[in-house]
Design a protein around this motif. Structure first.
Motif, mmCIF file in Angstrom:
data_model
loop_
_atom_site.group_PDB
_atom_site.id
_atom_site.type_symbol
_atom_site.label_atom_id
_atom_site.label_comp_id
_atom_site.label_asym_id
_atom_site.label_seq_id
_atom_site.Cartn_x
_atom_site.Cartn_y
_atom_site.Cartn_z
ATOM 1 N N GLN A 259 -14.114 23.302 8.486
ATOM 2 C CA GLN A 259 -13.435 23.071 7.218
ATOM 3 C C GLN A 259 -12.257 24.016 7.013
ATOM 4 O O GLN A 259 -11.317 23.725 6.272
ATOM 5 C CB GLN A 259 -14.425 23.211 6.052
ATOM 6 C CG GLN A 259 -13.945 22.616 4.737
ATOM 7 C CD GLN A 259 -13.775 21.101 4.793
ATOM 8 O OE1 GLN A 259 -14.365 20.441 5.634
ATOM 9 N NE2 GLN A 259 -12.973 20.552 3.898
ATOM 10 N N GLU A 260 -12.276 25.172 7.692
ATOM 11 C CA GLU A 260 -11.205 26.149 7.531
ATOM 12 C C GLU A 260 -9.948 25.776 8.305
ATOM 13 O O GLU A 260 -8.849 26.186 7.956
ATOM 14 C CB GLU A 260 -11.679 27.526 8.003
ATOM 15 C CG GLU A 260 -12.770 28.145 7.137
ATOM 16 C CD GLU A 260 -13.200 29.492 7.657
ATOM 17 O OE1 GLU A 260 -12.781 29.859 8.782
ATOM 18 O OE2 GLU A 260 -13.946 30.187 6.959
ATOM 19 N N GLY A 261 -10.109 25.032 9.396
ATOM 20 C CA GLY A 261 -8.952 24.697 10.213
ATOM 21 C C GLY A 261 -9.373 24.295 11.608
ATOM 22 O O GLY A 261 -10.516 23.915 11.850
ATOM 23 N N GLY A 262 -8.425 24.402 12.555
ATOM 24 C CA GLY A 262 -8.720 23.942 13.897
ATOM 25 C C GLY A 262 -7.970 24.712 14.962
ATOM 26 O O GLY A 262 -6.995 25.430 14.696
ATOM 27 N N PHE A 263 -8.444 24.532 16.205
ATOM 28 C CA PHE A 263 -7.888 25.182 17.386
ATOM 29 C C PHE A 263 -7.921 24.133 18.496
ATOM 30 O O PHE A 263 -8.962 23.521 18.736
ATOM 31 C CB PHE A 263 -8.725 26.391 17.793
ATOM 32 C CG PHE A 263 -9.040 27.326 16.651
ATOM 33 C CD1 PHE A 263 -8.306 28.481 16.467
ATOM 34 C CD2 PHE A 263 -10.068 27.035 15.754
ATOM 35 C CE1 PHE A 263 -8.587 29.345 15.406
ATOM 36 C CE2 PHE A 263 -10.353 27.892 14.695
ATOM 37 C CZ PHE A 263 -9.613 29.042 14.522
ATOM 38 N N ALA A 264 -6.803 23.921 19.157
ATOM 39 C CA ALA A 264 -6.762 22.858 20.158
ATOM 40 C C ALA A 264 -6.071 23.350 21.424
ATOM 41 O O ALA A 264 -5.279 24.302 21.397
ATOM 42 C CB ALA A 264 -6.039 21.627 19.606
ATOM 43 N N ILE A 290 -4.083 26.359 30.534
ATOM 44 C CA ILE A 290 -4.311 25.708 29.247
ATOM 45 C C ILE A 290 -3.153 26.003 28.304
ATOM 46 O O ILE A 290 -2.531 27.061 28.367
ATOM 47 C CB ILE A 290 -5.644 26.159 28.616
ATOM 48 C CG1 ILE A 290 -5.681 27.685 28.441
ATOM 49 C CG2 ILE A 290 -6.818 25.670 29.430
ATOM 50 C CD1 ILE A 290 -6.921 28.184 27.712
ATOM 51 N N GLN A 291 -2.865 25.046 27.447
ATOM 52 C CA GLN A 291 -1.803 25.214 26.454
ATOM 53 C C GLN A 291 -2.402 25.130 25.068
ATOM 54 O O GLN A 291 -2.964 24.094 24.692
ATOM 55 C CB GLN A 291 -0.740 24.138 26.618
ATOM 56 C CG GLN A 291 0.420 24.298 25.629
ATOM 57 C CD GLN A 291 1.083 22.985 25.287
ATOM 58 O OE1 GLN A 291 1.108 22.054 26.078
ATOM 59 N NE2 GLN A 291 1.626 22.906 24.075
ATOM 60 N N PRO A 292 -2.334 26.206 24.276
ATOM 61 C CA PRO A 292 -2.878 26.157 22.907
ATOM 62 C C PRO A 292 -1.981 25.353 21.984
ATOM 63 O O PRO A 292 -0.759 25.320 22.158
ATOM 64 C CB PRO A 292 -2.926 27.636 22.496
ATOM 65 C CG PRO A 292 -1.828 28.273 23.285
ATOM 66 C CD PRO A 292 -1.756 27.523 24.592
ATOM 67 N N LEU A 293 -2.593 24.692 21.006
ATOM 68 C CA LEU A 293 -1.862 23.840 20.066
ATOM 69 C C LEU A 293 -2.223 24.196 18.633
ATOM 70 O O LEU A 293 -3.370 24.548 18.334
ATOM 71 C CB LEU A 293 -2.202 22.361 20.296
ATOM 72 C CG LEU A 293 -1.910 21.742 21.654
ATOM 73 C CD1 LEU A 293 -2.460 20.326 21.693
ATOM 74 C CD2 LEU A 293 -0.423 21.751 21.933
ATOM 75 N N LEU A 294 -1.259 24.048 17.753
ATOM 76 C CA LEU A 294 -1.534 24.128 16.322
ATOM 77 C C LEU A 294 -2.311 22.886 15.885
ATOM 78 O O LEU A 294 -2.193 21.821 16.492
ATOM 79 C CB LEU A 294 -0.242 24.225 15.526
ATOM 80 C CG LEU A 294 0.634 25.451 15.782
ATOM 81 C CD1 LEU A 294 1.938 25.339 14.993
ATOM 82 C CD2 LEU A 294 -0.099 26.730 15.424
#
Length: 561
Positions: A259-264, A290-294
């Motif tokens: 619920q706070e947010g996400g990490f991709a 790996i490539q982190p995403l907003l």
């Protein structure tokens, strides 16, 4: 004004190392005196940055080395410390006092607490901010994607689902291509979604947000988490599934969220991606790591009220019809879409004219286009959580081929007695909530009647239309103007005037839609005597509205009987 550095150095020699140096963009830089900290907590240096133009312009900041990013909390990208220290110009302090305040805050609120271990858990207070720093540090022009848009809540259990990579925006929508909401988002993005590439997503709920010490930092650590969370059948689907038989590689996305947010992340091994480089397009191989995403939420609970309006969930299930897409109806439709209503049908037979431009939601580009179709398209593109359809015809025509049986609420914003009568007869067959809203000339008064399904505008066998009796002002006939060379009539007001009416009607329509009313009610916004006298001489109030006279305006609630 040139800032004299000598008083500053004399006052702060306990904390600052002289002489000052010049930094980038003309800034003045002072190195700070720091005690040596134990291993793991070391800070190699800290600098007070006085921007060019200080103290008249800008605020003083403290900057740490780049290796402090994501190792020490409260350090932003570029090593700038997030700290309320310098109160800024115009606060009654001279330059020296402002820098003293900054230095004191640095030691009291940051350095000493960090040394003593009091900030060790502060990464968990703003996990999304630190993830953003991580993503931006690693971003390149050849990235496969830049952010994930989520359209629903985190799943209760890990799952594998489809998604769309949109080009050239590099957005990934975590939702199936046949989802109508996803389709509306794609349409809303316009030229930024000219190409849609299907991707495979491992959608994994997490109970606690990642922090720099816990988020996966390489392929192996990420794959360990994915394999630990996905059941075996989902693992095979995620790692082995081919979306297209002719394509040997697929884009595989790992999405962690709560619920706070996400990490991709984008996993390596995907197909080449076409990038726009100036006027040319060039295919580039994806990263080997790996490539982190907003991750951004675009679900209605977030976009409408940032999870603070619980009614949004039920509003998404509502189906309403709005008659009238004029200067009043068009912004009301927009407000209801913004508020989270799931489905709206707009009925209006008129085309946009130049005389409408100054007070209508639409503008010059829509002249000679139908109001209903244009409103449905424009509002639908801006707020894809609402599915908007239209009927370019009269209320009578719409009611010949439709009923109110499947509608929760009807809004009549036409001001037309024929429409009120036709809706009255339709509601006898299929009772539903009714909102009748209108404005008096100059918007000297605005009214909203909120009728429960059991209340009719024309009760029993009555054919008497009560609208004029409900108004606040006794209007002379000559107030209503006739358009030169045509039979159309109009009343004078501006969009700023109408905003009062739009707010009154929209807010109270939502009260009825949210089923907050047990009985039918009416609210009126009535302007004071000073406003009336500026518009027309010798206007008089109805008795019930006289209380508005000494005020700028008042809202008066009455029972609708």
């Amino acid at each position: 004004m040139t800032f004299d550095l000598a008083p500053l150095s004399a006052t702060l020699t306990r904390y600052l190392v002289e002489p000052a140096t010049r930094g980038g963009s003309g800034a003045t830089v002072y190195r700070m005196k720091l005690e040596q900290l134990q291993h793991g907590r070391e800070i190699s240096f800290a600098e007070v940055i006085l921007p060019k133009g200080f103290p008249e312009q800008g605020i003083a900041r403290i900057q740490l080395p780049s290796d402090a990013e994501l190792r020490i909390p409260h350090v932003e990208r570029g090593g700038l410390l997030c700290l309320d220290g310098d109160p800024g110009p115009g606060r009654g302090l001279d330059a020296t006092e402002r820098i003293e305040a900054l230095v004191k805050a640095f030691f009291d609120k940051f350095f000493d607490p960090w040394r003593d271990g009091q900030l060790d858990y502060d990464f968990g207070k703003e996990p999304q901010n630190y993830w953003t720093v991580n993503v931006l540090r690693k971003r390149t022009n050849s990235d496969t994607a830049i952010r994930v848009l989520t359209v629903d809540d985190a799943p209760p259990k890990p799952q594998v689902r489809g998604g769309l990579l949109l080009q050239p925006s590099k957005f990934i929508i975590a939702g199936d291509a046949d989802n109508p909401f996803v389709q509306r988002i794609v349409e809303s993005l316009g030229h930024r979604s000219t190409q849609c590439i299907r991707v495979i997503i491992a959608d994994i709920p997490i109970s606690k947000s990642f922090v720099p010490s816990t988020w996966p930092k390489d392929v192996d650590s990420l794959l360990r988490v994915v394999r630990a969370r996905l059941k075996l059948s989902d693992q095979r689907r995620f790692f082995e599934q081919k979306i297209r038989s002719r394509r040997t590689r697929e884009h595989r996305i790992v999405l962690f969220r709560n619920q706070e947010g996400g990490f991709a992340y984008v996993l390596p091994g995907g197909p080449p991606v076409v990038h726009q480089e100036g006027i040319r397009k060039r295919a580039r191989q994806p990263h080997t790591g790996i490539q982190p995403l907003l991750v951004d939420r675009v679900d209605p609970a977030w976009t409408v009220g940032r999870d603070q309006i619980p009614q949004v969930t039920t509003r998404q299930e509502k189906n309403i019809v709005v008659f009238g897409a004029g200067a009043l109806g068009s912004p009301v439709v927009e407000q209801l879409a913004k508020a989270g209503i799931g489905r709206i049908t707009v009925v209006d037979s008129d085309a946009m004219e130049s005389a409408n431009v100054g007070r209508h939601l639409l503008g010059v580009p829509h002249i000679n286009y139908g109001k209903a179709s244009s409103i449905a398209k424009e509002v639908g593109l801006r707020f894809p959580s609402c599915a908007i359809t239209h009927h370019a015809g009269t209320a009578e025509n719409w009611l010949r081929s439709n009923t109110l049986a499947n509608y929760d609420t009807t809004l009549d914003l036409t001001g037309e007695p024929e429409v009120r009568w036709q809706l009255n007869e339709a509601r006898k067959q299929h009772p539903c909530q009714l909102v009748v809203g209108w404005m008096e000339p100059f918007v000297a008064g605005a009214h909203v009647c909120m009728l429960t399904p059991q209340t009719l505008w024309f009760p029993g066998a009555s054919i008497h239309d009560r609208l004029n009796e409900l108004e606040a002002i006794n209007w002379p006939a000559e107030v209503i103007k006739k358009v030169p060379g045509c039979s159309s009539r109009f009343q004078a007001y501006t969009a700023a005037n109408a905003a009062y009416a739009v707010a009154l009607i929209s807010e109270n329509a939502l009260r009825l839609i949210d089923e907050e009313l047990e009985t039918s009610q009416m609210l009126s916004w009535v302007r004071g005597r000073q406003f009336l006298d500026k518009q027309w001489s010798n206007l008089t109030y109805r008795e019930w509205a006289e209380q508005a006279s000494p005020h700028v305006g008042v809202t008066i609630e009455r029972s609708f009987v």
